[in-house]
Write a protein that holds these residues in place. Structure first.
Motif, PDB file in Angstrom:
ATOM      1  N   ASP A  80       0.802  -1.212  -0.037  1.00  0.00           N
ATOM      2  CA  ASP A  80      -0.048   0.275   0.045  1.00  0.00           C
ATOM      3  C   ASP A  80       0.788   1.199   0.140  1.00  0.00           C
ATOM      4  N   GLY A  81       2.014   1.202   0.680  1.00  0.00           N
ATOM      5  CA  GLY A  81       2.973   2.552   0.577  1.00  0.00           C
ATOM      6  C   GLY A  81       3.470   2.392  -0.782  1.00  0.00           C
ATOM      7  N   LEU A  82       3.877   1.411  -1.190  1.00  0.00           N
ATOM      8  CA  LEU A  82       4.577   1.558  -2.605  1.00  0.00           C
ATOM      9  C   LEU A  82       3.433   2.377  -3.575  1.00  0.00           C
ATOM     10  N   GLU A  83       1.966   1.926  -3.502  1.00  0.00           N
ATOM     11  CA  GLU A  83       1.293   2.876  -4.252  1.00  0.00           C
ATOM     12  C   GLU A  83       1.234   4.113  -3.800  1.00  0.00           C
ATOM     13  N   ALA A  84       1.350   4.702  -2.594  1.00  0.00           N
ATOM     14  CA  ALA A  84       1.354   6.007  -2.246  1.00  0.00           C
ATOM     15  C   ALA A  84       2.401   6.679  -2.723  1.00  0.00           C
ATOM     16  N   ARG A  86       4.178   5.891  -5.408  1.00  0.00           N
ATOM     17  CA  ARG A  86       3.931   6.264  -6.742  1.00  0.00           C
ATOM     18  C   ARG A  86       2.807   7.463  -7.183  1.00  0.00           C
ATOM     19  N   LYS A  87       1.984   7.284  -6.258  1.00  0.00           N
ATOM     20  CA  LYS A  87       1.125   8.512  -6.598  1.00  0.00           C
ATOM     21  C   LYS A  87       1.469   9.612  -6.255  1.00  0.00           C
ATOM     22  N   HIS A  88       2.411   9.953  -5.239  1.00  0.00           N
ATOM     23  CA  HIS A  88       2.823  11.283  -4.710  1.00  0.00           C
ATOM     24  C   HIS A  88       4.279  11.469  -5.702  1.00  0.00           C
ATOM     25  N   ASP A  89       4.520  10.520  -6.510  1.00  0.00           N
ATOM     26  CA  ASP A  89       5.874  10.687  -7.200  1.00  0.00           C
ATOM     27  C   ASP A  89       6.991  11.152  -6.296  1.00  0.00           C
ATOM     28  N   ALA A  90       7.360  10.417  -5.229  1.00  0.00           N
ATOM     29  CA  ALA A  90       8.263  10.614  -4.151  1.00  0.00           C
ATOM     30  C   ALA A  90       9.528   9.974  -4.623  1.00  0.00           C
ATOM     31  N   ASP A  91      10.777  10.814  -4.273  1.00  0.00           N
ATOM     32  CA  ASP A  91      12.024  10.147  -4.535  1.00  0.00           C
ATOM     33  C   ASP A  91      12.701   9.833  -3.222  1.00  0.00           C
ATOM     34  N   VAL A  92      12.120   9.931  -1.932  1.00  0.00           N
ATOM     35  CA  VAL A  92      12.763   9.751  -0.645  1.00  0.00           C
ATOM     36  C   VAL A  92      11.440   9.188   0.267  1.00  0.00           C
ATOM     37  N   VAL A 110      12.331  -2.111  -1.135  1.00  0.00           N
ATOM     38  CA  VAL A 110      12.924  -3.037  -1.566  1.00  0.00           C
ATOM     39  C   VAL A 110      11.976  -3.426  -2.708  1.00  0.00           C
ATOM     40  N   LEU A 111      10.470  -3.135  -2.539  1.00  0.00           N
ATOM     41  CA  LEU A 111       9.574  -3.479  -3.371  1.00  0.00           C
ATOM     42  C   LEU A 111       9.441  -2.498  -4.532  1.00  0.00           C
ATOM     43  N   ALA A 112       9.969  -1.238  -4.360  1.00  0.00           N
ATOM     44  CA  ALA A 112      10.081  -0.278  -5.595  1.00  0.00           C
ATOM     45  C   ALA A 112      11.137  -0.558  -6.467  1.00  0.00           C
ATOM     46  N   GLY A 113      12.300  -0.965  -5.715  1.00  0.00           N
ATOM     47  CA  GLY A 113      13.522  -1.487  -6.529  1.00  0.00           C
ATOM     48  C   GLY A 113      13.161  -2.810  -7.420  1.00  0.00           C
ATOM     49  N   ALA A 114      12.478  -3.723  -6.827  1.00  0.00           N
ATOM     50  CA  ALA A 114      12.149  -5.024  -7.534  1.00  0.00           C
ATOM     51  C   ALA A 114      11.234  -4.812  -8.489  1.00  0.00           C
ATOM     52  N   ASP A 115      10.333  -4.157  -8.308  1.00  0.00           N
ATOM     53  CA  ASP A 115       9.142  -4.201  -9.178  1.00  0.00           C
ATOM     54  C   ASP A 115       8.633  -5.334  -9.880  1.00  0.00           C
ATOM     55  N   ARG A 116       8.409  -6.164  -9.036  1.00  0.00           N
ATOM     56  CA  ARG A 116       7.917  -7.428  -9.335  1.00  0.00           C
ATOM     57  C   ARG A 116       6.376  -7.710  -8.964  1.00  0.00           C
ATOM     58  N   SER A 137      18.658   0.308  -8.140  1.00  0.00           N
ATOM     59  CA  SER A 137      18.634   1.274  -7.336  1.00  0.00           C
ATOM     60  C   SER A 137      17.220   0.999  -6.496  1.00  0.00           C
ATOM     61  N   MET A 138      17.286   1.748  -5.200  1.00  0.00           N
ATOM     62  CA  MET A 138      16.196   1.595  -4.160  1.00  0.00           C
ATOM     63  C   MET A 138      16.002   3.082  -3.844  1.00  0.00           C
ATOM     64  N   PRO A 139      14.777   3.589  -3.491  1.00  0.00           N
ATOM     65  CA  PRO A 139      14.556   4.880  -2.997  1.00  0.00           C
ATOM     66  C   PRO A 139      15.202   5.115  -1.774  1.00  0.00           C
ATOM     67  N   PRO A 140      15.809   6.014  -1.173  1.00  0.00           N
ATOM     68  CA  PRO A 140      16.460   6.394  -0.057  1.00  0.00           C
ATOM     69  C   PRO A 140      15.566   6.479   1.044  1.00  0.00           C
ATOM     70  N   ILE A 141      16.058   6.383   2.110  1.00  0.00           N
ATOM     71  CA  ILE A 141      15.109   6.671   3.512  1.00  0.00           C
ATOM     72  C   ILE A 141      15.929   7.505   4.424  1.00  0.00           C
ATOM     73  N   VAL A 142      15.094   8.371   4.965  1.00  0.00           N
ATOM     74  CA  VAL A 142      15.602   9.282   6.077  1.00  0.00           C
ATOM     75  C   VAL A 142      14.909   8.951   7.276  1.00  0.00           C
ATOM     76  N   ALA A 143      15.516   8.624   8.253  1.00  0.00           N
ATOM     77  CA  ALA A 143      14.886   8.015   9.691  1.00  0.00           C
ATOM     78  C   ALA A 143      14.812   9.064  10.646  1.00  0.00           C
ATOM     79  N   VAL A 144      13.296   9.397  11.195  1.00  0.00           N
ATOM     80  CA  VAL A 144      13.278  10.278  12.182  1.00  0.00           C
ATOM     81  C   VAL A 144      12.719   9.629  13.373  1.00  0.00           C
ATOM     82  N   PRO A 145      13.682   8.959  14.262  1.00  0.00           N
ATOM     83  CA  PRO A 145      13.051   8.182  15.221  1.00  0.00           C
ATOM     84  C   PRO A 145      12.100   8.948  16.442  1.00  0.00           C
ATOM     85  N   THR A 146      10.957   8.384  16.925  1.00  0.00           N
ATOM     86  CA  THR A 146      10.361   8.882  18.031  1.00  0.00           C
ATOM     87  C   THR A 146      10.528   7.987  19.443  1.00  0.00           C
TER      88      THR A 146
END
Length: 398
Positions: A80-84, A86-92, A110-116, A137-146
């Motif tokens: 579901d997050g992968l769909e979101a 793509r919908k928002h054309d996010a690069d991170v 992982v799912l975005a990079g695999a595209d399976r 390539s896979m989309p980069p991640i920035v972590a903001v822990p709480t």
């Protein structure tokens, strides 16, 4: 000392930023990211004190918010997050919250990079307990822990799937791992973490605290991780007691968050980790039972350490110095007491019978799961856990 003189330390952490999330957009700009999808749980996504500083800090780099992660870390949620994404054309992906949100964001990558095909991924996950990480390539991640669990500087992620998702035929749990899953940046903001309820912080803090304990006696300890773990434990031993007494404020959490950052530095390296037998117990108790991992750690850690020190040295001199009990005549006993004191200051459960864990009749199967956990292989040099010994620790903890 258990560790030999030779070691190899390969580690490539993301950028570490300690301070306000108001500068989050600046970090994305420095790294060339333009459109961020915030990945978080529904509570975080609907709590203005948490979500607003992050979205405001992102400014015009905010593409959208996906607020659907859960502690179960479902594979279906990642789709579901992968769909979101793509919908928002996010690069991170900006993973906001606890380890669950970060894990889901990593699986999304992982799912975005695999595209399976999802069905093929579900079959692979059910059969092997993991998902192949793509070569591209896979989309980069920035972590903001709480929270304070210390899952940020990590190259792995846990994931589960249920038959209701249509992806697997039987309940499945496992994980993914790859050096490229290390977040590109981690932003530690004490004021943001202070918005998390004390009860949640306390449980997550015990998990993070035990990372420092285990890193010192792990078979693959290095001088680098010795230094960071010892300094981190020095900050946590007093900071966590203060957290228990005063509750979460930015002032209280400043050294605690710094200590949490330090104890996890270098613990997840390509092909290895310094997590060890306490975390194996945590996995054995939480994979089949509805007990929170930090609470499980609080219950078993003193008992595991008592068993460990009865069998091996476990680098007790370093641990005693880090925990402020280096002058004790019986350093092993003093370490166990110091760990229990931190647990008690955080008001965590002290007995297995007080949590939603196994009954004594189930200890043999739990012990089997603990022994089968990959982290047992990283137990201190000379420690060879047996079924009977593991069951004995569980009985003592009950």
């Amino acid at each position: 000392m258990d560790r030999t003189g030779e070691f190899r330390f390969e580690y490539d952490p993301g950028v570490l930023r300690f301070g306000s999330v108001a500068d989050l957009g600046d970090e994305l700009e420095r790294q060339g990211f333009e459109r961020a999808l915030v990945v978080c749980g529904s509570t975080v996504g609907t709590t203005p004190e948490v979500i607003d500083p992050v979205t405001e800090g992102l400014g015009d780099r905010l593409a959208g918010v996906f607020a659907e992660t859960t502690p179960a870390k479902r594979l279906a949620t990642a789709f579901d997050g992968l769909e979101a994404m793509r919908k928002h054309d996010a690069d991170v992906l900006v993973a906001l919250g606890g380890g669950s949100s970060l894990d889901v964001a990593k699986v999304m990558g992982v799912l975005a990079g695999a595209d399976r095909d999802p069905a093929a991924i579900g079959r692979e996950f059910e059969e092997h307990g993991t998902i192949s990480v793509p070569a591209g390539s896979m989309p980069p991640i920035v972590a903001v822990p709480t929270t304070l669990a210390g899952a940020d500087l990590s190259t792995v992620a846990g994931v589960t799937a249920s038959p209701e998702s249509g992806l697997v035929d039987a309940p499945t749990s496992g994980g993914v791992g790859d050096p490229r899953l290390m977040p590109s940046a981690i932003v530690y903001d004490p004021a943001l973490v202070a918005t998390t309820p004390k009860s949640i912080l306390a449980a997550s803090a015990m998990n993070g605290f035990d990372k420092g304990i285990e890193t010192l006696y792990a078979r693959n300890a290095t001088p680098v991780t010795d230094a960071t773990a010892m300094r981190g434990l020095e900050l946590l031993r007093d900071g966590l007691r203060r957290l228990g007494d005063e509750g979460p404020t930015a002032d209280v959490l400043d050294p605690v968050l710094e200590g949490t950052m330090l104890v996890q530095y270098g613990i997840a390296r390509p092909g290895e980790t310094t997590l060890s037998i306490i975390h194996a117990f945590g996995h054995g108790l939480t994979r089949s039972y509805d007990v929170q991992q930090g609470a499980a750690h609080g219950v078993v850690a003193p008992h595991v350490l008592r068993y460990l020190f009865a069998e091996v040295d476990g680098r007790r001199d370093l641990l005693a110095d880090a925990l402020g009990v280096g002058d004790a005549d019986d350093r092993a006993a003093a370490i166990v007491e110091a760990v229990a004191d931190v647990r008690d200051a955080l008001d965590l459960p002290t007995r297995l019978r007080d949590v939603d864990g196994p009954e004594p009749a189930e200890f043999p199967s739990v012990a089997e799961a603990i022994l089968a956990d990959s982290f047992v292989a990283n137990a201190p040099t000379g420690l060879e856990p047996t079924q009977d010994a593991i069951e004995g620790v569980l009985e003592d903890a009950y």
